[in-house]
Each structure stands twice: as structure tokens, then as C-alpha cells.
Write a protein that holds these residues in place. Structure first.
Motif, mmCIF file in Angstrom:
data_model
loop_
_atom_site.group_PDB
_atom_site.id
_atom_site.type_symbol
_atom_site.label_atom_id
_atom_site.label_comp_id
_atom_site.label_asym_id
_atom_site.label_seq_id
_atom_site.Cartn_x
_atom_site.Cartn_y
_atom_site.Cartn_z
ATOM 1 N N ARG A 41 -6.155 7.846 2.770
ATOM 2 C CA ARG A 41 -5.795 8.576 1.561
ATOM 3 C C ARG A 41 -4.756 9.666 1.823
ATOM 4 N N ARG A 378 -4.549 6.202 -2.573
ATOM 5 C CA ARG A 378 -4.370 5.443 -1.346
ATOM 6 C C ARG A 378 -2.998 5.763 -0.754
ATOM 7 N N ALA A 407 -2.413 1.771 3.004
ATOM 8 C CA ALA A 407 -3.751 2.362 3.172
ATOM 9 C C ALA A 407 -3.806 3.238 4.423
#
Length: 412
Positions: A41, A378, A407
Motif C-alpha cells: 500500500r 494499492r 502491489a
């Protein structure tokens, strides 16, 4: 400055970013910016001079950073070649849906290992050009066994899978009987692997009534809905998509004023500035396909001006758009569809996420938001070999991808 959270994961600071095009709710474009990634994140965004310490650092050296492309329409699970069909079309033959049958034969004949390898290779190719979130459809198996196999392979290789048993009626099968199969045993077989269902509502494919049956069955099975519509001429596809509150209607080359107004009406409960409210039906434009089939380009400018949210997608498939280059689609949208660079990039990132229901981090299944750069989303980032996104259209055809994080993992 946007502050974030401490996750306990290793962190990476990307600093000295010349232009950070966030495509977030504020449509922010930051200069001399920085981003911190923790795990998968984004944990911090702001001025480079105020960036917090991190475990590792990457100097962008003044390059631009965008969200990774979100390709919301592709057909990646296939085998075979349709070069001859392409050559014939370039020589003046018109496009029809019948070429799908050629790919169906090659796909059925391929082993599972071969088909998986081909699909995975196409994903790698897309990621190498900045695509970080991919949808793919079935639709080249067209019987229960092979549609289930295609769905299973797609589920193992891409982010979102769409059931497209209603792609074409195979030769020698009664259309009504085949529609029954699509709505019954075939749908049951693919359900464990798919999130969406689609139908090719077009002359030479599925009629309005057959399409209605497919959409009804898919909705009753709990799937989200999409429609291939208005590609070869004005028809019922857009109106069906609106009636069924489909997440997107794709192609949209031939639209009446009533079609555009119907699509705009689905967004009356949406606040475009904040990205909140009730989602409508996204109009997904496929410019690479339009060029290959020599159809008029979808009216992206008119749709945006009417208040419709649009997406750009590559429509990678063997017959009408054998490319996964989202940059090419963005360039075409700017140069030929009269979109601004910011609008085209937004359609290829946030717009694709909106079409897939992934623009928000608040989805019930816990998936991180994609298509924009914001804290908690993400960490899908695309760094260009240029100081601004304008170079995508300013230098058409020049490879622009310098680095890609998917990701939180650097893949290029």
C-alpha cells in the motif's frame, strides 16, 4: 502533504518526482513530490522536501509518476493466429464477429499448459508497459468444458475475470439452445472463477432478447454485469446496459443522442469532483480496436462533456486489437479523440478502476483501491522516461515506461 500509517512492512521512498499525477479525488498533480510504499500500500504522499525516512529509497531523477494502467477490457486466454484476417481487413474487407470461431478452434486444441503459458506471457507484456491491474474475459472456449478451463486459467493469471460465453454462437448450434447453455450449465461451470458476466449484443452475435436472458441469468447468479455494445452500428446494447445497471458498456462507437443521455443519466447520483455517490455505467472506449477494425472512434469527448465517466482499455485479442499497450490508447485518445492528456490518463487509470468497481478501498471483499495514488490505495505506480505525462502524446510511439510497481513490488 498526506500522512499515512505505520504497517510494520518494509518501506520504500520514491523521491525527486518531477510530476506526480495522482488521479485521486482531488485530481492533484504534484511537482517535486515523493511517495512512500509500505508493503502493498501507499502510506505517504507529499512534497519531496517533507518526505519521511524509509528503509529504501529510489531517486526518480525528475521523472513523472502515474498510477499504473488499469486495463478493464481484454481477451487474453486464447491460442492461434488471425494475421490473414487482419490482412484481409486492411485490404478492404469489413469486420464481422465471425472470426471468433477461428480462435475458438485453436483455443480448444491447445493444451492447458500451453494456454496458461500464453496467457501469462501476455500479462507480463502488459505489465512491462505500465499496466498493473488487468481484466480478462473468457469467450474462446464456447462450450462448458472449455469456458470453465478458460475461466480457471484467467483466475490464476489476471486480477478480474469476466464470463463471456455469450461471445458468439458456434457454427451448427441453434442460437436459442446455445443461449440456454450460456444461461445454465456453462454459467454454473464458470461461477467459481469469475466476478463478472458479459454479452456481445451485436448483429452477428446475440440479439437483444438473447442478451437480456444472459444478463438476467448472470445477475441472478450474483455476478456483476458488462455489455459489448454499439460497436458495429446503433443498437440496443447501451440501453440494455443502462436498464440492467451494468458496470460498463464497451466499444460504444455508434451512439445516438438518446444513448448518450441515457448513460449520462446513470451518473446523476455521482459526485465527479469527490468520486462519491452512486456509480453509473462506465462507457469504455477501445481506440486500438477502432483503428484495427476501421470503425469510427468512440465519441469520448462528447461522452465526457455530457457527464459520462469513461474508461480506456486495450481490448487485447487476436482478431481486432492485438495489443496490450495502454499508452497507445492514451496517445490515440489525445491525438484523435480530443481528450486532454489528464482526461486520457484518468480514463486509463481511475476510469478503468471505476468500470471494475475498484476505485474505492471500501469494497466489501477488502480489495485495495487501484487506479489512483492515495494513502491506503494499492501501490501500483508507473514511472515514465519523461518529466511529464504529456510526453505520452507529445512523443507518440516512443517507449515511455521506466519502472513499474505492482502491489508494492517493483516488476520493471
Amino acid at each position: 502533504m498526506t500522512t499515512g500509517f505505520t504497517s510494520g512492512h518494509a518501506s520504500t521512498l520514491i523521491h525527486n518526482i518531477g510530476e506526480l499525477m495522482t488521479q485521486d479525488a482531488g485530481h492533484r498533480v504534484l511537482r517535486d513530490a515523493a511517495v512512500v510504499i509500505e508493503g502493498e500500500r501507499i502510506s505517504w504522499i507529499g512534497p519531496a522536501a517533507q518526505a519521511p525516512a524509509a528503509d529504501a529509497a529510489v531517486d526518480a531523477e525528475g521523472r513523472a509518476v502515474l498510477p499504473g494502467w488499469v486495463d478493464s477490457h481484454s481477451h487474453l486466454v486464447f491460442a492461434g493466429d488471425r494475421t490473414a484476417e487482419f490482412e484481409a481487413r486492411m485490404a478492404g474487407e469489413s469486420y464481422s464477429a465471425g472470426g471468433i470461431a477461428v480462435t475458438m478452434g485453436a483455443t480448444r486444441a491447445a493444451s492447458e499448459e500451453e494456454l496458461t503459458g500464453l496467457t501469462a506471457g501476455r500479462v507480463v507484456e502488459a505489465v512491462s508497459q505500465g499496466t498493473t491491474y488487468l481484466e480478462s474475459k473468457t469467450g474462446y472456449g464456447l462450450d462448458v468444458e472449455n469456458e470453465a478451463r478458460s475461466a480457471r486459467i484467467a483466475a490464476a493469471t489476471v486480477d478480474e475475470v469476466t464470463y463471456l460465453g455469450a461471445h458468439l454462437v458456434p457454427a451448427g448450434i441453434d442460437p436459442e439452445e446455445y443461449t440456454d447453455l450460456v444461461c445454465g450449465p456453462m454459467l454454473d461451470a464458470v461461477l467459481p472463477y469469475v466476478r463478472w458476466a458479459d454479452v456481445f449484443c451485436e448483429r452477428g452475435a446475440f440479439t437483444e432478447e438473447q442478451s437480456r436472458r444472459v444478463l438476467t441469468a448472470a445477475r441472478n447468479a450474483g455476478l456483476g454485469l458488462r455489455v459489448h455494445g454499439n460497436q458495429l452500428g446503433e443498437g440496443p446494447g447501451v440501453q440494455l446496459a443502462v436498464e440492467f445497471a451494468a458496470a460498463s458498456v464497451d466499444h460504444v462507437n455508434y451512439l445516438s443522442d438518446a444513448d448518450i443521455q441515457a448513460l449520462a443519466g446513470t451518473w446523476s447520483g455521482w459526485d465527479a469532483a469527490s468520486g462519491t455517490g452512486i456509480r453509473g455505467t462506465v462507457a469504455t472506449c477501445l481506440p486500438a480496436c477502432d483503428l484495427s477494425t476501421r470503425q469510427p472512434l468512440a465519441p469520448g469527448r462528447e461522452l465526457i462533456d455530457a457527464g459520462v465517466q469513461i474508461a480506456l482499455a486495450a481490448n487485447c485479442n487476436p482478431g481486432t486489437s492485438y495489443t496490450s499497450s495502454m499508452a497507445f490508447c492514451v496517445t490515440t485518445a489525445v491525438l484523435q479523440m480530443r481528450l486532454s492528456v489528464h482526461e486520457a490518463v484518468r480514463a486509463a487509470t481511475y476510469g478503468g478502476a471505476l468500470a471494475l468497481g475498484r476505485e474505492s478501498g471500501k469494497d466489501a471483499d477488502g480489495e485495495r483501491a487501484v487506479g489512483s495514488i492515495a494513502v491506503g490505495h494499492r501501490a501500483d505506480l508507473h514511472m515514465l522516461k519523461a518529466p511529464s505525462a504529456t510526453h505520452l502524446a507529445y512523443r507518440p510511439g516512443i517507449p515511455m515506461t521506466h519502472a513499474v510497481w505492482r502491489a508494492g513490488v517493483r516488476e520493471v
